[in-house]
Scaffold this motif. Structure first.
Motif, PDB file in Angstrom:
ATOM      1  N   LEU A 235       1.077   4.165  -2.801  1.00  0.00           N
ATOM      2  CA  LEU A 235       0.884   5.797  -2.548  1.00  0.00           C
ATOM      3  C   LEU A 235       2.105   6.446  -3.077  1.00  0.00           C
ATOM      4  O   LEU A 235       2.028   7.578  -3.529  1.00  0.00           O
ATOM      5  N   SER A 236       3.138   5.894  -2.812  1.00  0.00           N
ATOM      6  CA  SER A 236       4.493   6.394  -3.252  1.00  0.00           C
ATOM      7  C   SER A 236       4.509   6.585  -4.825  1.00  0.00           C
ATOM      8  O   SER A 236       4.835   7.579  -5.254  1.00  0.00           O
TER       9      SER A 236
ATOM     10  N   LEU B 244       0.774  -1.155   0.131  1.00  0.00           N
ATOM     11  CA  LEU B 244      -0.014  -0.053  -0.074  1.00  0.00           C
ATOM     12  C   LEU B 244       0.918   1.140  -0.088  1.00  0.00           C
ATOM     13  O   LEU B 244       0.690   2.177  -0.658  1.00  0.00           O
ATOM     14  N   ASP B 245       1.836   1.101   0.781  1.00  0.00           N
ATOM     15  CA  ASP B 245       2.863   2.566   0.810  1.00  0.00           C
ATOM     16  C   ASP B 245       3.456   2.505  -0.600  1.00  0.00           C
ATOM     17  O   ASP B 245       3.543   3.632  -0.900  1.00  0.00           O
TER      18      ASP B 245
ATOM     19  N   ASN C  77       1.931   6.745  -6.816  1.00  0.00           N
ATOM     20  CA  ASN C  77       1.024   7.710  -7.289  1.00  0.00           C
ATOM     21  C   ASN C  77       1.648   9.278  -7.148  1.00  0.00           C
ATOM     22  O   ASN C  77       1.325  10.083  -7.851  1.00  0.00           O
ATOM     23  N   ALA C  78       2.322   9.282  -5.740  1.00  0.00           N
ATOM     24  CA  ALA C  78       2.748  10.771  -5.740  1.00  0.00           C
ATOM     25  C   ALA C  78       3.897  10.916  -6.932  1.00  0.00           C
ATOM     26  O   ALA C  78       4.213  11.926  -7.425  1.00  0.00           O
TER      27      ALA C  78
END
Length: 477
Positions: free
Chosen positions: A298-299, A294-295, A301-302
């Motif tokens: 998110l990473s 999940l991290d 996506n950023a």
């Protein structure tokens, strides 16, 4: 100050200095050149006359010699000869003869007969068997009154029995010196004026061409429709055509299409990483791994957002000489990030990543662009590496450069493609059948150039392909 005036002043300064230097050299060399010629003539004359009177000197019949009478009559003759624009109206040679003691026994002017000339250099040196000559002013402090004296020995076998000196005033040749210097100065002035006129013409032409080019640039910058000026096939014309081609490319559809292809290509890796992490989450994994995936989502996506912003910024600075806001980038940490980005792709292909980064090397640059560039090289290696094989990443130092090398064990680059791998949109088919946009390596090359480095892709000695990204190491950070 306008550039045309600057060019004119610079040109005229260079030409003026060169002309001044040459004129000074020529003018300064005229006088000693004429004097040397005169001295050479006096040497010949003295030697000739010394040979003529030698027999009379040996026999002691010099005073009654008809040869001396002829020399005496020579001084009374009058001439009218025009030599190179200068009229000669009298004969200027003076001849005197001294015996072995240096006492003058004959003087064509009659002024020095009976005088002791043994201490004058022309007589003194000649009696010693040396070359005797002197220049003496008849009026103290006046160079124009200088008289040149050249002597020759009168011989009786191997014995010197007297000295014959021929003298000539330098004023007799000064007219030639003045005339030559005057002509040099006149023609030098004409040359300088012609050079100035040529410089004016050149400066006018260059300033006119630059004004036309500046007008075109100003109109283009304002968004007006304007045709490029016709500046010919010189360097300025080439520059004008290059500016027009650049403007056309920037404003045209082709550039926009290339930008969209670049964005799509560079977003492929983070999208694939997100998709891979999502698929693994969907299969159900332990909570700890789920949190890591999940991290990563998110990473990534950023990263997509940052990547778009950075690529748009890169478009703006493509033609700049450096990067804005460059900072220290630790390459070992950067490679760890790149490895984490590619983790899901490596798993999908069953590949092992062998990362060897023992050196703690830091460069100055843009961390995101460098991360994306290395990621592109790693993506290529993953695409070409054999299934269940390995990809190596090595970090080393070579003199003043940091070297990031990525090696796959794939088929390598065909000979026909070696020179084309950095062309935009040129792509080799992947072993799995996929085809890239051909923008990855051109992007890496651009990033390398922005960081003052270079990138090479070649076949490795042990097989496969080896890509090297070289970055300069700063002296201080």
């Amino acid at each position: 100050m306008r550039i045309g005036l600057r060019i004119l002043l610079g040109y005229f300064l260079i030409v003026g200095l060169a002309a001044w230097f040459l004129l000074n050299v020529f003018v300064a060399e005229v006088k000693p050149g004429v004097r040397s010629t005169l001295e050479d003539t006096l040497v010949d004359t003295a030697e000739l006359l010394a040979g003529v009177v030698a027999e009379d000197m040996k026999s002691g019949a010099l005073r009654a010699s008809p040869k001396l009478a002829g020399m005496h009559d020579y001084g009374r003759r009058r001439v009218s000869v025009v030599i190179n624009g200068v009229t000669k109206r009298k004969l200027d040679y003076r001849v005197y003869i001294a015996d072995a003691r240096g006492i003058v026994v004959y003087d064509s002017e009659g002024a020095a007969t009976g005088k002791d000339y043994s201490r004058w250099n022309d007589v003194y040196l000649t009696l010693q068997g040396k070359y005797g000559a002197r220049s003496t002013r008849t009026v103290e402090g006046d160079d124009r009154s200088t008289v040149m004296h050249v002597a020759a020995p009168i011989m009786d076998g191997e014995r010197i029995i007297g000295v014959l000196t021929v003298a000539k005033p330098l004023s007799s040749v000064q007219a030639f010196v003045d005339r030559s210097q005057r002509k040099i100065l006149q023609r030098g002035t004409v040359l300088l004026v012609l050079s100035l006129l040529i410089g004016l013409g050149f400066a006018w032409w260059l300033a006119r061409a630059l004004r036309q080019l500046m007008h075109y640039v100003s109109e283009a910058e304002a968004g007006h429709k304007v045709a490029p000026p016709a500046l010919g096939n010189n360097e300025i014309g080439t520059l004008g055509r290059a500016l027009h081609a650049m403007r056309t490319r920037l404003e045209g559809k082709e550039y926009a299409e290339q930008l969209m292809h670049t964005l799509a290509h560079e977003l492929k890796s983070p999208i694939a990483a997100i998709q891979g992490s999502a698929e693994l989450l969907a299969e159900g994994v332990p909570a700890e791994e789920a949190r890591r995936f999940l991290d990563n989502i998110l990473s990534q996506n950023a990263r997509q957002k940052q990547l778009i912003d950075k690529l748009l910024a890169l478009v703006r600075v493509e033609q700049q000489q450096g990067l804005d806001g460059a900072g220290p980038v630790g390459l070992a940490a950067l490679l760890d990030q790149v490895a984490a980005d590619a983790d899901s792709r490596l798993r999908q292909r069953g590949l092992r990543l062998l990362l060897n980064a023992p050196a703690q090397l830091t460069v100055r640059g843009d961390a995101l662009l460098l991360r994306q560039a290395v990621g592109n090289l790693l993506d290529n290696a993953i695409d070409f590496a054999p299934q269940d094989g390995a990809v190596r990443i090595e970090l080393a130092r070579d003199a003043a450069e940091a070297v990031i090398a990525i090696v796959d064990g794939g088929p390598g680059i065909p000979d026909y493609a070696v020179e084309r791998v950095f062309e935009r949109f040129y792509s080799l088919p992947r072993p799995a059948g996929a085809k890239s946009t051909g923008l990855g390596l051109p992007f890496v090359r651009e990033v390398a150039a922005l960081h003052g480095g270079s990138v090479t892709v070649a076949n490795a000695e042990q097989g496969g392909c080896r890509a090297e990204l070289r970055l300069p190491l700063p002296l201080t950070l």
